[in-house]
Structure formats: C-alpha cells, structure tokens
Design an enzyme around this catalytic site. Structure first.
Site, PDB file in Angstrom:
ATOM      1  N   GLU A   1      10.587  16.698  13.891  1.00  0.00           N
ATOM      2  CA  GLU A   1      10.903  16.511  12.478  1.00  0.00           C
ATOM      3  C   GLU A   1      10.056  17.495  11.669  1.00  0.00           C
ATOM      4  OE1 GLU A   1       9.429  12.966  10.370  1.00  0.00           O
ATOM      5  OE2 GLU A   1      11.455  12.797   9.553  1.00  0.00           O
TER       6      GLU A   1
ATOM      7  N   LYS B   1       0.840  -1.191   0.000  1.00  0.00           N
ATOM      8  CA  LYS B   1       0.000   0.000   0.000  1.00  0.00           C
ATOM      9  C   LYS B   1       0.879   1.247   0.000  1.00  0.00           C
ATOM     10  CE  LYS B   1      -1.734   2.813   2.760  1.00  0.00           C
ATOM     11  NZ  LYS B   1      -1.672   4.036   1.920  1.00  0.00           N
TER      12      LYS B   1
ATOM     13  N   GLU C   1      10.614   1.894   9.810  1.00  0.00           N
ATOM     14  CA  GLU C   1      11.610   2.902   9.403  1.00  0.00           C
ATOM     15  C   GLU C   1      10.931   4.258   9.529  1.00  0.00           C
ATOM     16  OE1 GLU C   1      14.686   2.391   8.602  1.00  0.00           O
ATOM     17  OE2 GLU C   1      14.693   0.210   8.387  1.00  0.00           O
TER      18      GLU C   1
ATOM     19  N   GLY D   1       7.489   5.383   7.419  1.00  0.00           N
ATOM     20  CA  GLY D   1       6.606   6.540   7.570  1.00  0.00           C
ATOM     21  C   GLY D   1       6.893   7.236   8.882  1.00  0.00           C
ATOM     22  N   SER D   2       5.861   7.892   9.423  1.00  0.00           N
ATOM     23  CA  SER D   2       6.100   8.704  10.617  1.00  0.00           C
ATOM     24  C   SER D   2       6.047   7.863  11.897  1.00  0.00           C
ATOM     25  CB  SER D   2       5.063   9.817  10.685  1.00  0.00           C
ATOM     26  OG  SER D   2       3.798   9.249  10.875  1.00  0.00           O
TER      27      SER D   2
ATOM     28  N   CYS E   1      13.902  11.383   4.954  1.00  0.00           N
ATOM     29  CA  CYS E   1      14.067  11.100   6.389  1.00  0.00           C
ATOM     30  C   CYS E   1      15.501  11.354   6.844  1.00  0.00           C
ATOM     31  CB  CYS E   1      13.682   9.661   6.663  1.00  0.00           C
ATOM     32  SG  CYS E   1      14.581   8.509   5.616  1.00  0.00           S
TER      33      CYS E   1
HETATM   34  P1  NAD Z   1       2.747   8.549   7.369  1.00  0.00           P
HETATM   35  O1  NAD Z   1       3.141   7.806   8.576  1.00  0.00           O
HETATM   36  O2  NAD Z   1       1.667   9.544   7.464  1.00  0.00           O
HETATM   37  O3  NAD Z   1       2.287   7.554   6.228  1.00  0.00           O
HETATM   38  C1  NAD Z   1       3.110   6.507   5.768  1.00  0.00           C
HETATM   39  C2  NAD Z   1       2.229   5.414   5.177  1.00  0.00           C
HETATM   40  O4  NAD Z   1       1.447   4.842   6.220  1.00  0.00           O
HETATM   41  C3  NAD Z   1       1.245   5.900   4.116  1.00  0.00           C
HETATM   42  O5  NAD Z   1       1.105   4.903   3.119  1.00  0.00           O
HETATM   43  C4  NAD Z   1      -0.044   6.025   4.914  1.00  0.00           C
HETATM   44  O6  NAD Z   1      -1.197   5.915   4.133  1.00  0.00           O
HETATM   45  C5  NAD Z   1       0.079   4.857   5.868  1.00  0.00           C
HETATM   46  N1  NAD Z   1      -0.707   4.970   7.100  1.00  0.00           N
HETATM   47  C6  NAD Z   1      -1.115   6.092   7.744  1.00  0.00           C
HETATM   48  N2  NAD Z   1      -1.837   5.776   8.839  1.00  0.00           N
HETATM   49  C7  NAD Z   1      -1.888   4.424   8.887  1.00  0.00           C
HETATM   50  C8  NAD Z   1      -2.496   3.496   9.789  1.00  0.00           C
HETATM   51  N3  NAD Z   1      -3.197   3.899  10.844  1.00  0.00           N
HETATM   52  N4  NAD Z   1      -2.346   2.177   9.543  1.00  0.00           N
HETATM   53  C9  NAD Z   1      -1.630   1.758   8.485  1.00  0.00           C
HETATM   54  N5  NAD Z   1      -1.057   2.586   7.599  1.00  0.00           N
HETATM   55  C10 NAD Z   1      -1.174   3.904   7.793  1.00  0.00           C
HETATM   56  O7  NAD Z   1       4.079   9.180   6.799  1.00  0.00           O
HETATM   57  P2  NAD Z   1       4.236  10.146   5.549  1.00  0.00           P
HETATM   58  O8  NAD Z   1       3.779  11.495   5.945  1.00  0.00           O
HETATM   59  O9  NAD Z   1       3.674   9.495   4.343  1.00  0.00           O
HETATM   60  O10 NAD Z   1       5.826  10.123   5.369  1.00  0.00           O
HETATM   61  C11 NAD Z   1       6.682  10.979   6.025  1.00  0.00           C
HETATM   62  C12 NAD Z   1       7.342  10.283   7.192  1.00  0.00           C
HETATM   63  O11 NAD Z   1       8.034   9.125   6.753  1.00  0.00           O
HETATM   64  C13 NAD Z   1       8.386  11.136   7.869  1.00  0.00           C
HETATM   65  O12 NAD Z   1       8.263  11.021   9.258  1.00  0.00           O
HETATM   66  C14 NAD Z   1       9.689  10.524   7.404  1.00  0.00           C
HETATM   67  O13 NAD Z   1      10.796  10.739   8.228  1.00  0.00           O
HETATM   68  C15 NAD Z   1       9.343   9.097   7.329  1.00  0.00           C
HETATM   69  N6  NAD Z   1      10.289   8.387   6.480  1.00  0.00           N
HETATM   70  C16 NAD Z   1      11.186   7.519   7.049  1.00  0.00           C
HETATM   71  C17 NAD Z   1      12.116   6.861   6.265  1.00  0.00           C
HETATM   72  C18 NAD Z   1      13.111   5.883   6.832  1.00  0.00           C
HETATM   73  O14 NAD Z   1      13.631   5.082   6.071  1.00  0.00           O
HETATM   74  N7  NAD Z   1      13.393   5.902   8.115  1.00  0.00           N
HETATM   75  C19 NAD Z   1      12.127   7.083   4.892  1.00  0.00           C
HETATM   76  C20 NAD Z   1      11.216   7.987   4.351  1.00  0.00           C
HETATM   77  C21 NAD Z   1      10.292   8.619   5.152  1.00  0.00           C
END
Ligand code: NAD
Length: 490
Positions: free
Chosen positions: A394, A180, A255, A233-234, A289
């Site tokens: 962040e 997803k 991650e 993600g976050s 990130c």
């Molecule tokens: P996000 O956490 O909002 O979303 C990430 C993904 O999770 C999306 O596909 C989203 O639809 C999904 N998601 C959201 N809520 C969910 C839930 N309750 N259950 C399951 N899935 C859910 O993050 P974002 O805003 O898309 O991305 C930015 C973040 O990602 C930043 O914090 C960044 O640092 C982090 N990031 C980390 C790395 C790493 O490798 N450490 C790499 C890139 C980005």
C-alpha cells in the site's frame, strides 16, 4: 517555547467527563501545506486514558438506559450543530491534514454530519429475532444490549469522517466511548467536543484522549475495562493491537489498508472510466484506503487508455489546499512524502518501470507560501512487474500503476495476487462478465462502472490483510451490542 510563540499556536486539550483538560506534555502538529508547526496536541498516556475510561464507565448506566429515541435526538442535534459550523470544520480539516478545502467541504464534513444522522435514524429500526418451539412449550427470543466502554482509534486521512463513523454507531447503541484520533489530525475531534454539551450529550458519553498510538492508543487497547476496540488504520498497527488485546479477549473491528485493483476490459466506456479512475487514484492525494493503485487494462485498449489517462492526470492541479480550484493538496507529513517518493517512485524507476507523469518528470510549481509544504504531483507508473513493491504494498499517496492483461481468468488471478482485499473496481459493459468477475475477486467491496458509491446500510470492510469484521447499519449495530438468547417455557 516563548510566551509569544506558544500564544500563536493552537493548543488542544483532552475532553474527559464533559470537561476540557490540559495535559502535562504536548506534541507538535504541522500544517502540511506550509511545513510550519501550528498546533500542539496533548501527549496523553495511561493516566489520561484511565481518567477517560472512568468517566465513560460512570456515564454508562444513564446513557445505556435512555431510549433509542432519546439518544437519536441528541445525535441529530449534534449533526445540526456540526453542519451549522461546516465551513469552520472544513477549514480546520484542510489546514490540519493538507487536503483541499473543496474535498473537506464536499466530502469530509458533510459525511461526518451524515454519520450522526444515519445512525440516529438506523438505531430506531432494529428488531430482534424470535422463534417458537410449540412441542416443547417454549419461545426463544434474542435481546441486544450495549457492551460498555468502547475504545475507538482512527487514522489521519479522513479525520472527522472516520472518527464519527465509529462514535455515531457506538453511542447510538448505548455505549459510552473513549476516542483517540490520529495525533497528526486531532483538531476537528477537539472542535466537535465543544458542541457536545449544547447537543445535550451527558458528560462522559464521549471522551476524547489525544496523543500518539504508542502511548495513548496502546493504553486504551490494554485497558481491562474497555471490552471492545474499533480501529481504522494500517495492517501493521492492527497486528500490534490484536497482540496487545489478546490477554483480555477483546472484541475487535479492524478496518485496514488496501492495494485496490481497477480492472478495465476492452468494452469499457472510457469516457466514464478515465475521469473516474483518475479520481479513484488521486482523490485526497491518494490517501484513501479505497484508492486505486493497480490499474489492469486489457491489451487491445492499453495504449489508448494510457495516453488518455496520463493526459487527464496531468490536468489535475496541485497546490495550496485552501484555493478552491486546486485538485490535490499536500501529503500528511514530510516523512510520508519522502517514503512515497523514495520507497516507491524512485524504486520503481530503479527496477526499470517508466514514470509517465508526475514525480521527477514534470515540474511542480508552488505558490511562495507553500514552498515548504509536502507536495507531489499525481504520478502514473507503467511497465512495472506484479512482484514489484509498487504493485504489492500500500503506497497511500498519489501514485498509481498501469499494466496490461489479456484474459479474464488471468486478470482475476493477478488482481487477487496481493495480501490485501479491500476494494476493487471493474469496468465493462458485459453484464455477465461484471457479475462473474465480482464474485471471483477477493475483495470486501467491488464497484462496477463506478467508484466510491456507498450505501451506509451495507457492510463495509476488507478481506485478507484488509480487515476483520464489517461496519454498516446492521454490522455496526451487531459489533457495538452484545446479543443474548433467552428461552421461556410456558
Ligand atoms: P496507523 O495504523 O499508523 O494509525 C492509525 C491510528 O492508530 C492512529 O490514531 C494511531 O495513533 C493509532 N496507533 C498507532 N499505533 C498504535 C498502537 N500500537 N496501539 C494503538 N493505537 C495505535 O495508520 P495511519 O497511518 O494513521 O492511517 C493510514 C492507514 O489507515 C492506511 O493503511 C489506510 O489504508 C488505513 N485506512 C483504512 C481504512 C478502512 O476503512 N479500511 C480507512 C482509512 C484508512
């Protein structure tokens, strides 16, 4: 929408069991550089996830019993097909995400291709352990097997790059997947699905379900027949995923975010350090990130650094992402841009910090077609306190803070004084010092005198609130397989 309206929009579909399937409802997706809705993304939920998990489960027996070499050949074929369409993928990624076409052409899509080639190769080279106990007449060995259906959830900043960094190792190891991508950047994942059949991928091995995190993401996380979730993600979302998956005792790879320090000692080579630190702060609009957002500069060189750093940051051109001479494109969304400006830049100013260039200080001239896009200039903030939200949270945008420090011991403590621990950079020509500091930093990755130089063989991931687990050749192999210890008495 009217017929004419809907015809003009790009309409995506889910990819389940080797077939494109329409959805009953859709979400609007915006072009960040114009502010226009240009695409409709399926708003999938439980039903679609259920169908995708079933397809992945059905495909598992055949896929998992293929030899690593057979799987490797399919991954390599898929890499070739994406590479063949590199320009179309790069254009799509830039339009969907707001990133510059140059970044998409040189970083995102080449890396997505490389992810498949890398795991196509690395899967051929794993060996398992064996030990003997002659006194007991026993030999022990370990065997590794794929786990089953892997749930893969990725963010919007490096869409195809990060999604394929999960798909490639998962399927190379013999798992089948339900992926997803972010609802804000789903186009390139959908484009990749169009190539799977030609690559020889059996139906059901890779399924893509598009939709929001709350609906589609959570349905995947809560599905009892998805034993492992790899999430990027976050930190906030990761907490929710951990909670929701707890009743099923799922295996998680997380991650997450970062608040990455760059520590610049007075013996650093500034001619290398300054352009690299501008890049590490503002590459991909600061939406990586690993981007630097806290720059600690030793007091003796602080004013010289600041002057040269700001001059270099001002050279970065912000504008239409499809113009190849542009350095910075648009931020992902209107809401994200507002958050970066209001919650960070404006708040820092209210707290008494100084904005040296960028947002609110310099004029932002945009081409006529981009007036409604989500743009801001590279922004440098100085005289900000360590406790300030700009130094603790962040930001994930083109904003970086520069502060002075005196001693090595002091800067290590301050660099470690945040909840995150993803990536740090150290600039110094003293070899003893770079090793010493690298060992003391609470950070999953430490670069010295460089930034974002990666060897995919090695572990990637964060400490503290930046993650759980690591990804890389060996680490991803271990995550995506289940190990068994077998003892034979002879
Ligand atoms: P996000 O956490 O909002 O979303 C990430 C993904 O999770 C999306 O596909 C989203 O639809 C999904 N998601 C959201 N809520 C969910 C839930 N309750 N259950 C399951 N899935 C859910 O993050 P974002 O805003 O898309 O991305 C930015 C973040 O990602 C930043 O914090 C960044 O640092 C982090 N990031 C980390 C790395 C790493 O490798 N450490 C790499 C890139 C980005």
């Amino acid at each position: 929408p009217t017929m004419a309206h809907s015809r003009a929009l790009l309409v995506l579909e889910n990819f389940i069991g080797g077939k494109f399937v329409p959805c009953s409802s859709y979400i609007d997706s915006y072009n960040p550089s114009t502010g226009d809705v240009y695409c409709r993304v399926p708003d999938s939920g439980k039903e679609e996830v259920e169908a995708a998990v079933k397809a992945a489960k059905d495909a598992f027996p055949i896929w998992s019993s293929k030899s690593p070499l057979e799987r490797s050949q399919i991954l390599n074929k898929l890499a070739d097909l994406i590479e063949h369409d590199l320009e179309a993928f790069a254009q799509a990624e830039s339009k969907d995400q707001g990133k510059t076409i140059t970044f998409a052409r040189t970083v995102d899509i080449p890396r997505a291709v490389h992810n498949f080639r890398f795991f196509a190769s690395s899967i051929l080279h794993h060996v398992t352990e064996c030990t003997e106990m002659p006194a007991m007449g026993c030999v022990h060995y370990t065997s590794r097997a794929p786990v089953g259906v892997a749930g893969l959830i990725s963010p919007w900043n490096l869409p195809l790059y990060l999604l394929t960094w999960k798909i490639a190792p998962a399927i190379a190891c013999g798992n089948t997947v339900v992926a997803k991508p972010s609802e804000m950047t789903s186009v390139t994942a959908w484009m990749m699905c169009k190539l799977l059949e030609k690559a020889g991928m059996p139906p059901g091995v890779v399924n893509v379900v598009l939709g929001t995190g709350a609906k589609a993401g959570e349905a995947l996380v809560c599905h009892p027949e998805v034993p492992l979730i790899s999430f990027t993600g976050s930190t906030l979302t990761a907490q929710r995923i951990t909670e929701k998956s707890a009743p099923h005792c799922k295996r998680l790879s997380l991650e997450l975010g970062g608040k990455n320090p760059s520590i610049i000692f007075d013996d650093a080579d500034l001619s290398q350090c300054i352009p690299t630190t501008v890049r590490s702060s503002f590459a991909n609009q600061g939406e990586i990130c690993l981007c630097t957002s806290r720059i600690f500069v030793q007091r003796g060189i602080y004013s010289e650094f600041l002057k040269r750093f700001v001059a270099e940051a001002k050279k970065w051109k912000t504008g239409n992402p499809s113009d190849p001479t542009i350095d910075m494109g648009a931020l992902i969304s209107k809401e994200h841009l507002e958050k970066v400006v209001r919650n960070y830049v404006k708040k820092a100013q209210a707290e008494g910090a100084r904005v040296l260039c960028g947002e609110g200080v310099d004029p932002l001239a945009l081409p006529p077609g981009n007036q409604k896009g989500y743009f801001m200039l590279p922004t440098v903030i100085a005289e900000v306190k360590d406790e300030s939200c700009c130094m603790q949270e962040e930001i994930f945008g083109p904003v970086t803070c520069v502060v002075a420090f005196d001693t090595e011991e002091e800067v290590i403590k301050r660099a470690n004084g945040v909840k995150y621990g993803l990536a740090a950079t150290v600039w110094s020509s003293n070899v003893g010092r770079v090793h010493r500091v690298a060992h003391k930093l609470q950070s999953g990755l430490v670069w010295t005198n460089c930034w974002l130089v990666r060897d995919l063989n090695l572990p990637f991931g964060g400490m503290k609130a930046s993650g759980v687990g690591r990804e890389g050749a060996k680490d991803s192999y271990e995550f995506f397989t289940e190990v068994k210890t077998i003892t034979i008495k002879h």
